[in-house]
Design an enzyme around this catalytic site. Structure first.
Site, short mmCIF file in Angstrom:
data_model
loop_
_atom_site.label_atom_id
_atom_site.label_comp_id
_atom_site.label_asym_id
_atom_site.label_seq_id
_atom_site.Cartn_x
_atom_site.Cartn_y
_atom_site.Cartn_z
N GLU A 97 0.84 -1.21 0.00
CA GLU A 97 0.00 0.00 0.00
C GLU A 97 0.87 1.25 0.00
OE1 GLU A 97 -2.58 1.54 -0.44
OE2 GLU A 97 -4.39 0.59 0.33
N ASP A 98 0.32 2.32 -0.53
CA ASP A 98 1.02 3.61 -0.46
C ASP A 98 0.79 4.27 0.89
OD1 ASP A 98 -1.67 3.99 -0.99
OD2 ASP A 98 -1.39 5.40 -2.63
N ASP A 101 -4.96 5.37 5.78
CA ASP A 101 -5.58 6.57 6.35
C ASP A 101 -6.65 6.09 7.35
OD1 ASP A 101 -6.25 9.25 6.60
OD2 ASP A 101 -7.44 9.32 4.78
N PHE A 150 -2.88 16.12 3.68
CA PHE A 150 -3.06 15.45 2.39
C PHE A 150 -1.77 15.53 1.59
CE2 PHE A 150 -4.52 14.60 -1.87
CZ PHE A 150 -5.34 13.50 -1.65
N ARG A 163 1.41 12.75 -9.37
CA ARG A 163 2.03 11.44 -9.10
C ARG A 163 3.52 11.44 -9.44
NH1 ARG A 163 -2.08 7.69 -8.18
NH2 ARG A 163 -3.99 7.96 -9.37
P1 5GP Z 1 -8.26 4.58 3.67
O1 5GP Z 1 -9.29 3.59 3.26
O2 5GP Z 1 -7.18 4.04 4.54
O3 5GP Z 1 -8.90 5.80 4.29
O4 5GP Z 1 -7.66 5.16 2.34
C1 5GP Z 1 -6.56 4.63 1.73
C2 5GP Z 1 -6.39 5.25 0.36
O5 5GP Z 1 -6.81 6.62 0.36
C3 5GP Z 1 -4.94 5.27 -0.07
O6 5GP Z 1 -4.58 4.08 -0.74
C4 5GP Z 1 -4.90 6.49 -0.96
O7 5GP Z 1 -5.30 6.13 -2.27
C5 5GP Z 1 -5.94 7.41 -0.39
N1 5GP Z 1 -5.34 8.43 0.51
C6 5GP Z 1 -5.43 8.50 1.86
N2 5GP Z 1 -4.74 9.55 2.33
C7 5GP Z 1 -4.19 10.16 1.26
C8 5GP Z 1 -3.33 11.31 1.09
O8 5GP Z 1 -2.91 12.01 2.03
N3 5GP Z 1 -2.98 11.58 -0.18
C9 5GP Z 1 -3.39 10.87 -1.26
N4 5GP Z 1 -2.97 11.25 -2.45
N5 5GP Z 1 -4.17 9.78 -1.14
C10 5GP Z 1 -4.57 9.44 0.11
#
Ligand code: 5GP
Length: 176
Positions: A97-98, A101, A150, A163
């Site tokens: 995963e990147d 959140d 963010f 990106r």
């Molecule tokens: P979660 O389900 O954990 O809330 O969201 C995960 C996904 O939300 C990540 O894989 C990413 O695509 C997106 N995401 C969450 N925080 C950020 C952020 O600070 N920047 C960006 N570009 N994407 C985010």
């Protein structure tokens, strides 16, 4: 389309961390049949750097799920847009995963993949925003914990832009 950004993690800091993570993963999976499952699209850059730094062989596969759409808040609704090409039955799977959140996306993904009978299932993430967690999920390997801001760059986007930035940056202002 332009945006004002502030560097949070430089490309050098990221590269150093990726090498550290790759060394740990290589040690942990030395005698295993490792499959890296990359969550598209944001984790692609991390996957490539991680893969190239591993000291062991690994297969790769990709999944695409919808979590955010074009907004910057989690919907909690997760839909599989692209599934894996092959079975993960009896494979040692590491989800790449990147960023985690709220954890809602990964929580769904983990349950989904666990139902496919892998030998093991772990999670590696470059970035973690623990303050925003809703789902009960923790990565097994994590590069950096970051504050609740963010971020874009190093594969991460805002509306499919940014990106390409080599550093990880906080998006301060955005002009369409
Ligand atoms: P979660 O389900 O954990 O809330 O969201 C995960 C996904 O939300 C990540 O894989 C990413 O695509 C997106 N995401 C969450 N925080 C950020 C952020 O600070 N920047 C960006 N570009 N994407 C985010």
């Amino acid at each position: 389309m332009t945006g004002r950004t502030r560097v949070l993690l430089s490309k050098e800091e990221i590269q150093e961390k990726v090498k550290e993570l790759a060394a740990i993963v290589s040690r942990d999976y030395r005698d295993k049949d490792l499959l890296l499952v990359c969550v598209l699209k944001g984790a692609v850059v991390f996957l490539c750097d991680l893969l190239r730094s591993l000291e062991i062989g690994a297969e790769i596969d990709f999944m695409a799920v919808s979590s955010y759409g074009n907004a910057s808040i989690s919907s909690g609704v997760v839909r599989i847009l692209k599934d894996l090409d092959r079975s993960i039955d009896q494979k040692d799977v590491l989800i790449v995963e990147d960023i985690i959140d709220t954890g809602l996306t990964l929580s769904y993904l983990r349950e989904n993949l666990l139902s496919r009978n892998p030998l093991s299932l772990r999670i590696i993430t470059l970035l973690d925003k623990p303050e925003r967690r809703i789902a009960k999920i923790e990565p097994d390997y994590c590069g950096f914990c970051i504050p609740d801001e963010f971020v874009v760059g190093y594969g991460l986007d805002y509306q499919e832009k940014f990106r390409h930035l080599p550093d990880l940056c906080v998006l301060l202002e955005f002009e369409p």
